[in-house]
Design a protein around this motif. Structure first.
Motif, PDB file in Angstrom:
ATOM      1  N   UNK A 143       0.851  -1.196   0.000  1.00  0.00           N
ATOM      2  CA  UNK A 143       0.000   0.000   0.000  1.00  0.00           C
ATOM      3  C   UNK A 143       0.881   1.237   0.000  1.00  0.00           C
ATOM      4  N   UNK A 144       0.384   2.286  -0.659  1.00  0.00           N
ATOM      5  CA  UNK A 144       1.060   3.579  -0.702  1.00  0.00           C
ATOM      6  C   UNK A 144       0.034   4.645  -0.350  1.00  0.00           C
ATOM      7  N   UNK A 145       0.298   5.440   0.690  1.00  0.00           N
ATOM      8  CA  UNK A 145      -0.612   6.506   1.068  1.00  0.00           C
ATOM      9  C   UNK A 145       0.183   7.635   1.713  1.00  0.00           C
ATOM     10  N   UNK A 146      -0.487   8.479   2.489  1.00  0.00           N
ATOM     11  CA  UNK A 146       0.189   9.580   3.159  1.00  0.00           C
ATOM     12  C   UNK A 146      -0.204   9.601   4.626  1.00  0.00           C
ATOM     13  N   UNK A 147       0.717  10.059   5.453  1.00  0.00           N
ATOM     14  CA  UNK A 147       0.469  10.165   6.877  1.00  0.00           C
ATOM     15  C   UNK A 147      -0.290  11.451   7.180  1.00  0.00           C
ATOM     16  N   UNK A 148      -0.670  11.611   8.460  1.00  0.00           N
ATOM     17  CA  UNK A 148      -1.385  12.819   8.867  1.00  0.00           C
ATOM     18  C   UNK A 148      -0.520  14.062   8.700  1.00  0.00           C
ATOM     19  N   UNK A 149       0.807  13.888   8.721  1.00  0.00           N
ATOM     20  CA  UNK A 149       1.711  15.023   8.517  1.00  0.00           C
ATOM     21  C   UNK A 149       2.042  15.234   7.051  1.00  0.00           C
ATOM     22  N   UNK A 150       1.332  14.534   6.161  1.00  0.00           N
ATOM     23  CA  UNK A 150       1.464  14.686   4.711  1.00  0.00           C
ATOM     24  C   UNK A 150       2.736  14.058   4.157  1.00  0.00           C
ATOM     25  N   UNK A 151       3.360  13.157   4.917  1.00  0.00           N
ATOM     26  CA  UNK A 151       4.544  12.460   4.410  1.00  0.00           C
ATOM     27  C   UNK A 151       4.116  11.218   3.641  1.00  0.00           C
ATOM     28  N   UNK A 152       4.743  10.922   2.494  1.00  0.00           N
ATOM     29  CA  UNK A 152       4.436   9.670   1.792  1.00  0.00           C
ATOM     30  C   UNK A 152       4.717   8.476   2.706  1.00  0.00           C
ATOM     31  N   UNK A 153       3.898   7.423   2.552  1.00  0.00           N
ATOM     32  CA  UNK A 153       3.989   6.302   3.480  1.00  0.00           C
ATOM     33  C   UNK A 153       3.853   4.979   2.737  1.00  0.00           C
ATOM     34  N   UNK A 154       4.700   4.025   3.075  1.00  0.00           N
ATOM     35  CA  UNK A 154       4.691   2.704   2.457  1.00  0.00           C
ATOM     36  C   UNK A 154       4.288   1.665   3.493  1.00  0.00           C
ATOM     37  N   UNK A 155       3.374   0.787   3.120  1.00  0.00           N
ATOM     38  CA  UNK A 155       3.072  -0.385   3.934  1.00  0.00           C
ATOM     39  C   UNK A 155       3.698  -1.591   3.266  1.00  0.00           C
ATOM     40  N   UNK A 156       4.476  -2.349   4.036  1.00  0.00           N
ATOM     41  CA  UNK A 156       5.253  -3.459   3.499  1.00  0.00           C
ATOM     42  C   UNK A 156       4.862  -4.763   4.177  1.00  0.00           C
ATOM     43  N   UNK A 157       4.819  -5.840   3.402  1.00  0.00           N
ATOM     44  CA  UNK A 157       4.733  -7.175   3.977  1.00  0.00           C
ATOM     45  C   UNK A 157       5.966  -7.963   3.550  1.00  0.00           C
ATOM     46  N   UNK A 158       6.000  -9.268   3.839  1.00  0.00           N
ATOM     47  CA  UNK A 158       7.192 -10.085   3.590  1.00  0.00           C
ATOM     48  C   UNK A 158       8.414  -9.381   4.181  1.00  0.00           C
ATOM     49  N   UNK A 159       8.262  -8.932   5.427  1.00  0.00           N
ATOM     50  CA  UNK A 159       9.262  -8.072   6.056  1.00  0.00           C
ATOM     51  C   UNK A 159      10.472  -8.891   6.506  1.00  0.00           C
ATOM     52  N   UNK A 160      11.656  -8.322   6.302  1.00  0.00           N
ATOM     53  CA  UNK A 160      12.907  -8.891   6.799  1.00  0.00           C
ATOM     54  C   UNK A 160      13.636  -7.801   7.566  1.00  0.00           C
ATOM     55  N   UNK A 161      13.976  -8.077   8.831  1.00  0.00           N
ATOM     56  CA  UNK A 161      14.734  -7.156   9.658  1.00  0.00           C
ATOM     57  C   UNK A 161      16.041  -7.829  10.088  1.00  0.00           C
ATOM     58  N   UNK A 162      17.055  -7.021  10.282  1.00  0.00           N
ATOM     59  CA  UNK A 162      18.374  -7.558  10.581  1.00  0.00           C
ATOM     60  C   UNK A 162      18.390  -8.292  11.921  1.00  0.00           C
TER      61      UNK A 162
END
Length: 687
Positions: free
Chosen positions: A104-123
């Motif tokens: 998903x791609x949308x914007x936050x309440x502060x008008x910043x672009x925002x990405x929703x990610x799945x298949x997440x990998x963290x170090x």
């Protein structure tokens, strides 16, 4: 007497089914503790016992036992749904590499672009502990339109667990995120890089890709706010809407035109239904030999399903499609489409499927409007208006529907958003008819002409209609006194108000007037609602003290989201710097002191200021955005403690005691906040 009263309800019992389910769901979500196996087994046994009694008791009393069974069923549905969506939630603050696929791609309440990610990998994190989804706000001049849905991206960013309520008893984002399987939120200031292109993502990702491409094409063909508006109502993508436009739409009570909900789904499917039925009626062979009404209903259902998929299938759109689906199925079964029975069936389906939707403003406002409209127009059928000219009937329908929907949703909008639009009826009368007669038909025309390259013709007509709607929103919002603000209601207000309104609609006989009494009681409680004397943010960096001038904030910038919520809940939103300029707090560098009667509360920001503080500096309560390593002679809420307690509310009671309420204590120990540990009751300091 009681038996006769209960027997009189039998023709309208279906309307009480979602009410009873909703009561059970509400009880589950308001509980302080998650029901364990023993309690659930006990509830199941109670339901079986009640089912036996239901078959044995007098037929007049049987609905009472069934109502209790439905309440218990609602508890079970909510518990099952909570366990079904169980997914890992980040338990600490993370900084490092982030990899994930765009969903998903949308914007936050502060008008910043925002990405929703799945298949997440963290170090250095196992898959069992890694959140199913994360949401990252992208700061800097990065063009998100250059990324394709389904692409796997890599970045370096900050992630945190979903935040709790901004104040005790406030909106619980942790619970909201739980049902979205959103296990962490954060931001990045580094470049977002492609790792993999989309590969065999399936139907869901293919539809998402089509949505974003259509949105981009619409915005390219219609630059500016009208293009962003058109993209929002056609694809559900609101990422290009400007904050000023959104504010004008909310202030004029036209924000519902932006969200793909019951109005859009109803207008679109209604237009398709009328178009197909009218077109078939022009062909004598088909009109005389085929069930044109049912054919039109099937076509409208198919178009509605396509619109649902294309719009992203969010909860509001799904709810809208279920409602229109129930109504068109009623047409296929030769039943009246717009009845309280159809509304009840739609509510039952949604509550069984997504019980958590009961707690959101979308469910409450859409069903409030629909129920009120069906009830009022059902009552108006008693009057003979067929002798009036057609245009008069049309004008009356628009005026009545706009007024009824506005009045029905007003208390829920005020409770959730703390504002009332005084000229909303005027704005809706000037905009909604155009939405139905021009904008939505133009959207259908755009879809029909797209295969032959003539879709810009439809967009031209949409542009005309949307320009007018934005013009109305801007001018109505700019009128003096267009908007007023109200204090956030006590937690009991909405349940009492809702049950009272439903009782007035569903109960048969004079007893329905008791619903009006409940509404009055709810409004009186709301009028007496009070706000905490002092609020503390969950990061320890912001205080808000109630004063005669309004809430005084400890700093003019930083924690702006929390500051805005506090001021809105007070019913007096102002700019943060204005609230910080008020008198009431004593400031000495990075040390801020507040007094509640004889009680002193001191907030210390930064390691240096904390190290320079001797003991508690005379405070009874010490707040710090740093860890306090040693014991101090006062009640201490440092950053470590606040991560467990959440935000704080401090008030002095009638006996002079200082009562400290924590957000986690009010929310209780639930699956979505279990990382915070056991919930504590309010802390009371005696003089």
């Amino acid at each position: 007497m009681i038996e006769q009263t209960l027997l009189a309800q039998r023709g309208a019992l279906i309307g009480w089914v979602p009410v009873c389910l909703g009561i059970g769901i509400g009880l589950y979500f308001s509980a302080q503790q998650e029901p364990d196996f023993v309690l659930l087994a006990g509830l199941a046994m109670a339901a079986v016992f009640l089912a036996v009694l239901w078959r044995l008791v007098n037929v007049a009393y049987a609905p009472v036992f069934m109502a209790m069974i439905l309440v218990l069923t609602g508890i079970g549905l909510a518990k099952f749904r909570t366990d079904h969506v169980d997914a890992p939630v980040l338990g600490f603050r993370y900084y490092g590499p982030i990899q994930g696929r765009i969903v998903n791609i949308d914007r936050s309440a502060s008008d910043a672009p925002r990405l929703t990610l799945d298949h997440v990998v963290l170090e250095r994190m196992s898959s069992e502990r890694t959140p199913a989804r994360v949401r990252v706000s992208v700061h800097g001049d990065q063009l998100l339109t250059s990324y394709e849905p389904g692409e796997t991206l890599i970045m370096t960013g900050h992630l945190s667990p979903p935040a709790g309520p901004a104040e005790p008893g406030g909106f619980d984002f942790q619970r909201h995120a739980w049902f979205l399987k959103l296990g962490a939120v954060g931001y990045t200031r580094t470049p977002v890089l492609r790792w993999e292109t989309p590969q065999g993502a399936g139907w869901g990702m293919a539809i998402f890709t089509a949505r974003m491409r259509l949105s981009h094409a619409v915005q390219t063909a219609m630059p500016g706010e009208t293009g962003a508006f058109a993209a929002a109502i056609m694809t559900g993508d609101r990422s290009a809407m400007g904050q000023d436009t959104l504010a004008a739409l909310r202030a004029s009570n036209l924000a519902h035109l932006l969200a793909i909900s019951g109005l859009h789904m109803g207008l679109l499917t209604g237009f398709v239904f009328a178009l197909i039925r009218g077109g078939l009626a022009l062909i004598p062979v088909i009109a005389l030999g085929w069930p044109t009404k049912k054919i039109a209903a099937v076509c409208a259902l198919v178009v509605g399903a396509f619109y649902l998929a294309l719009s992203g299938g969010n909860v509001a759109t799904e709810r809208a499609y279920i409602m229109v689906g129930v109504m068109f199925v009623a047409v296929l079964l030769d039943r009246r489409a717009l009845t309280l029975r159809a509304v009840a069936m739609a509510a039952i389906i949604i509550l069984v499927w997504q019980p958590e939707s009961l707690m959101g403003p979308g469910f409450q406002m859409s069903f409030a409007a629909t129920t009120a409209l069906v009830a009022v127009f059902g009552w108006l059928r008693r009057f003979d208006t067929y002798k009036l000219p057609k245009w008069v009937q049309g004008v009356m329908s628009v005026v009545i529907s706009s007024a009824v929907a506005g009045f029905a949703t007003a208390p829920f909008a005020a409770a959730h958003f703390n504002q009332i639009s005084h000229y909303g009826l005027i704005a809706n009368l000037l905009s909604v008819p155009l939405m139905g007669m021009l904008v939505m038909p133009a959207a259908v025309l755009t879809a029909c002409l797209a295969p032959i390259g003539g879709w810009k013709i439809g967009l031209w007509f949409m542009d005309l209609g949307l320009r007018w709607i934005l013009y109305v929103a801007e001018n109505v919002a700019g009128l003096s006194g267009a908007l007023s603000h109200v204090v956030a209601p006590h937690v009991a207000v909405l349940p009492i108000l809702t049950i009272g309104l439903l009782w007035a609609v569903l109960w048969q006989g004079r007893g329905r007037y008791a619903g009006g009494v409940a509404v009055v009681v709810a409004l009186l409680i709301w009028q007496q609602s009070t706000r905490p004397d002092l609020l503390v943010a969950d990061n320890g960096s912001l205080l808000g003290l109630s004063s005669d001038q309004g809430r005084v904030l400890s700093k003019p910038t930083g924690s702006s989201f929390v500051a805005g919520i506090w001021l809105e809940n007070d019913g007096a939103p102002v700019a943060q710097d204005i609230a910080a300029s008020r008198k009431g707090l004593q400031r000495a560098g990075r040390v801020v002191t507040a007094h509640l009667g004889p009680w002193q509360i001191t907030q210390v920001s930064g390691k240096t200021a904390l190290a320079d503080l001797t003991g508690c500096g005379g405070a009874d309560v010490l707040i710090s955005n740093q860890e306090v390593p040693e014991a101090r002679p006062c009640l201490v809420f440092d950053i470590k403690a606040l991560r467990n307690t959440g935000s704080l509310a401090l008030s002095q009671d009638a006996t002079g005691q200082l009562v400290v309420t924590t957000a986690h204590g009010v929310a209780g120990n639930r699956p979505w906040n279990r990382r915070q540990g056991p919930a504590q009751p309010p802390i009371v300091l005696k003089p």
